[in-house]
Scaffold this active site. Structure first.
Site, PDB file in Angstrom:
ATOM      1  N   GLY A 174       3.040   2.927  10.146  1.00 21.43           N
ATOM      2  CA  GLY A 174       4.070   3.498  10.591  1.00 21.43           C
ATOM      3  C   GLY A 174       3.949   3.699  11.797  1.00 21.43           C
ATOM      4  O   GLY A 174       5.024   5.291  11.611  1.00 21.43           O
ATOM      5  N   ASN A 181       1.094  -1.398   0.108  1.00 19.32           N
ATOM      6  CA  ASN A 181       0.391  -0.174  -0.124  1.00 19.32           C
ATOM      7  C   ASN A 181       1.068   1.081  -0.393  1.00 19.32           C
ATOM      8  O   ASN A 181       1.636   1.501   1.506  1.00 19.32           O
ATOM      9  CB  ASN A 181      -0.371   0.512   1.489  1.00 19.32           C
ATOM     10  CG  ASN A 181      -1.720   1.155   1.182  1.00 19.32           C
ATOM     11  OD1 ASN A 181      -2.016   1.919   0.394  1.00 19.32           O
ATOM     12  ND2 ASN A 181      -1.892   1.113   2.604  1.00 19.32           N
ATOM     13  N   TRP A 182       1.651   1.795  -1.231  1.00 15.29           N
ATOM     14  CA  TRP A 182       1.670   2.838  -0.998  1.00 15.29           C
ATOM     15  C   TRP A 182       1.408   4.300  -0.489  1.00 15.29           C
ATOM     16  O   TRP A 182       2.045   5.359  -0.524  1.00 15.29           O
ATOM     17  CB  TRP A 182       2.590   3.425  -2.976  1.00 15.29           C
ATOM     18  CG  TRP A 182       3.252   2.355  -3.513  1.00 15.29           C
ATOM     19  CD1 TRP A 182       4.074   1.639  -3.023  1.00 15.29           C
ATOM     20  CD2 TRP A 182       3.682   2.434  -4.779  1.00 15.29           C
ATOM     21  NE1 TRP A 182       4.596   1.101  -3.285  1.00 15.29           N
ATOM     22  CE2 TRP A 182       4.871   1.042  -4.985  1.00 15.29           C
ATOM     23  CE3 TRP A 182       3.579   3.294  -5.685  1.00 15.29           C
ATOM     24  CZ2 TRP A 182       5.205   1.419  -6.053  1.00 15.29           C
ATOM     25  CZ3 TRP A 182       4.125   2.881  -7.020  1.00 15.29           C
ATOM     26  CH2 TRP A 182       5.090   2.088  -7.099  1.00 15.29           C
ATOM     27  N   LYS A 183       0.220   3.784  -0.419  1.00 18.64           N
ATOM     28  CA  LYS A 183      -0.668   5.121   0.542  1.00 18.64           C
ATOM     29  C   LYS A 183      -0.711   7.184  -0.853  1.00 18.64           C
ATOM     30  O   LYS A 183      -0.331   6.032  -1.390  1.00 18.64           O
ATOM     31  CB  LYS A 183      -0.060   5.836   1.700  1.00 18.64           C
ATOM     32  CG  LYS A 183      -0.511   4.665   2.262  1.00 18.64           C
ATOM     33  CD  LYS A 183      -0.391   4.510   4.580  1.00 18.64           C
ATOM     34  CE  LYS A 183      -0.036   3.112   4.363  1.00 18.64           C
ATOM     35  NZ  LYS A 183      -0.033   3.330   5.869  1.00 18.64           N
ATOM     36  N   GLU A 224      -6.493   4.700   7.720  1.00 10.24           N
ATOM     37  CA  GLU A 224      -7.070   6.252   7.539  1.00 10.24           C
ATOM     38  C   GLU A 224      -7.779   6.382   6.742  1.00 10.24           C
ATOM     39  O   GLU A 224      -8.573   7.582   7.210  1.00 10.24           O
ATOM     40  CB  GLU A 224      -4.879   6.178   6.558  1.00 10.24           C
ATOM     41  CG  GLU A 224      -3.958   6.254   7.411  1.00 10.24           C
ATOM     42  CD  GLU A 224      -2.464   5.624   6.176  1.00 10.24           C
ATOM     43  OE1 GLU A 224      -2.234   5.511   5.555  1.00 10.24           O
ATOM     44  OE2 GLU A 224      -2.232   5.052   7.559  1.00 10.24           O
ATOM     45  N   SER A 273       3.886  -1.857  10.468  1.00 10.62           N
ATOM     46  CA  SER A 273       5.308  -1.763   9.995  1.00 10.62           C
ATOM     47  C   SER A 273       6.100  -2.833  10.068  1.00 10.62           C
ATOM     48  O   SER A 273       7.123  -4.231  10.519  1.00 10.62           O
ATOM     49  CB  SER A 273       5.768  -1.330  11.740  1.00 10.62           C
ATOM     50  OG  SER A 273       5.610  -0.339  11.658  1.00 10.62           O
ATOM     51  N   GLU A 312      -4.788  -5.010  11.075  1.00  7.06           N
ATOM     52  CA  GLU A 312      -3.584  -4.219  10.576  1.00  7.06           C
ATOM     53  C   GLU A 312      -4.401  -3.160  12.616  1.00  7.06           C
ATOM     54  O   GLU A 312      -5.446  -2.340  12.688  1.00  7.06           O
ATOM     55  CB  GLU A 312      -3.782  -2.660   9.468  1.00  7.06           C
ATOM     56  CG  GLU A 312      -3.498  -3.206   8.561  1.00  7.06           C
ATOM     57  CD  GLU A 312      -2.820  -2.235   7.133  1.00  7.06           C
ATOM     58  OE1 GLU A 312      -2.140  -2.771   6.775  1.00  7.06           O
ATOM     59  OE2 GLU A 312      -3.657  -1.636   6.969  1.00  7.06           O
ATOM     60  N   GLY A 339       3.549  -0.996   4.217  1.00 11.34           N
ATOM     61  CA  GLY A 339       2.948   0.383   4.194  1.00 11.34           C
ATOM     62  C   GLY A 339       4.011   0.570   3.877  1.00 11.34           C
ATOM     63  O   GLY A 339       5.029   0.621   2.611  1.00 11.34           O
ATOM     64  N   GLY A 340       5.113   1.755   4.629  1.00 10.69           N
ATOM     65  CA  GLY A 340       6.682   2.756   4.446  1.00 10.69           C
ATOM     66  C   GLY A 340       7.632   1.381   3.497  1.00 10.69           C
ATOM     67  O   GLY A 340       8.249   1.843   2.746  1.00 10.69           O
ATOM     68  N   HIS A 385      -8.984   0.959   5.245  1.00  9.58           N
ATOM     69  CA  HIS A 385      -8.352   1.094   6.007  1.00  9.58           C
ATOM     70  C   HIS A 385      -8.555   2.034   7.181  1.00  9.58           C
ATOM     71  O   HIS A 385      -8.827   3.005   6.299  1.00  9.58           O
ATOM     72  CB  HIS A 385      -7.113   1.741   5.030  1.00  9.58           C
ATOM     73  CG  HIS A 385      -5.841   1.864   5.415  1.00  9.58           C
ATOM     74  ND1 HIS A 385      -4.806   3.143   6.012  1.00  9.58           N
ATOM     75  CD2 HIS A 385      -4.997   0.895   5.043  1.00  9.58           C
ATOM     76  CE1 HIS A 385      -3.881   2.149   6.631  1.00  9.58           C
ATOM     77  NE2 HIS A 385      -3.079   1.523   5.802  1.00  9.58           N
TER      78      HIS A 385
END
Ligand code: 13P
Length: 258
Positions: free
Chosen positions: A176, A9-11, A102, A216, A170, A237-238, A100
């Protein structure tokens, strides 16, 4: 046997010009890995919607699949800023991430809104990844399973029987933050999700549904997390923004399966 799934997930990250070089670098990493591991698995990248066409072109005739980070609750209409599930299909984008954290916390999408999106995605034959997970105060208050159960509850109102869906657990406190759930913490919730699916659908549906962990994930912890029986892959993610890190997550995750 559930096929491991590694989803990125590149966001809201990366320029369009970065898509092609990333895919080339990832393909190189995965080729080396396939030759070594000989294990079957799936890889999906969800870039921002503005990058999907480029991502599609860059991954044609490759094993990398693409996904969207959300979709609208109707095929078309007056929904400013939304992304049509029909157009995702047209673009050759089979996957969509829904609910998600966010979206839930920054854009106040409640379970009902997520349900509408899920129903629209399923109607178009998209493959949804439904995200669930508790906040830190909820975990501290012992409400983890209650929150996850409430978020899963929308599945009872969606026509999922006979369809392919993926659940991503998640925990919000792990997203993150650099603080991942321990393998035991992840397994406890994944097992709860699997038995919930068994109770509300069927043993067969529960057995075939993949449950991903997200929060993470990095190359250093993917083997430990994936050694748990109900962890079928990751939503990253990151660490998915760097092709080397992402292929490292895949490689180490698969090691615990071989
Ligand atoms: P991080 O891997 O950056 O913690 O993000 C997880 C996530 O939100 C994936 O959807």
């Amino acid at each position: 046997m559930r096929l491991p799934l590694f989803a990125a997930n590149w966001k809201m990250n990366k320029a369009v010009s970065e898509v092609r070089p990333f895919m080339l670098a990832l393909l190189e990493g995965l080729h080396v890995l396939s030759a070594k591991a000989g294990t079957h698995y799936e890889v999906m990248i969800a870039p921002p919607a503005t990058h999907l066409m480029t991502a599609r072109e860059a991954t044609q005739k490759t094993p990398i699949q693409i996904g969207a980070q959300n979709c609208g609750q109707a095929p078309s209409g007056a929904f400013t800023g939304e992304i049509s599930p029909v157009v995702l299909k047209e673009l050759g984008c089979p996957w969509v991430i829904l609910g998600h954290s966010e979206r839930r916390h920054l854009y106040l999408e409640d379970d009902n809104r997520v349900l509408g999106r899920l129903q629209a995605a399923l109607k178009e034959g998209l493959l949804p990844i439904l995200c669930v997970g508790e906040t830190l105060p909820e975990r501290k208050a012992g409400q983890t399973m209650a929150v996850v159960e409430r978020q899963l509850g929308i599945l009872k109102n969606a026509e999922v029987a006979g369809k392919s869906i993926v659940i991503a657990y998640e925990p919000v406190w792990a997203i993150g933050t650099g603080e991942n759930a321990t393998p035991a913490q992840a397994q406890e919730v994944h097992q709860f999700i699997r038995s919930w699916l068994k109770t509300h659908f069927s043993p067969a549906f529960s057995e075939k549904t993949r449950i991903l962990y997200g929060g993470s994930v990095k190359p250093e912890n993917s083997a430990f997390l994936m050694s748990e029986p109900d962890v079928d892959g990751f939503l990253v993610g990151g660490a998915s923004l760097d092709a080397k890190s992402f292929s490292g997550i895949v490689e180490n995750g698969l090691k615990s399966r071989s």
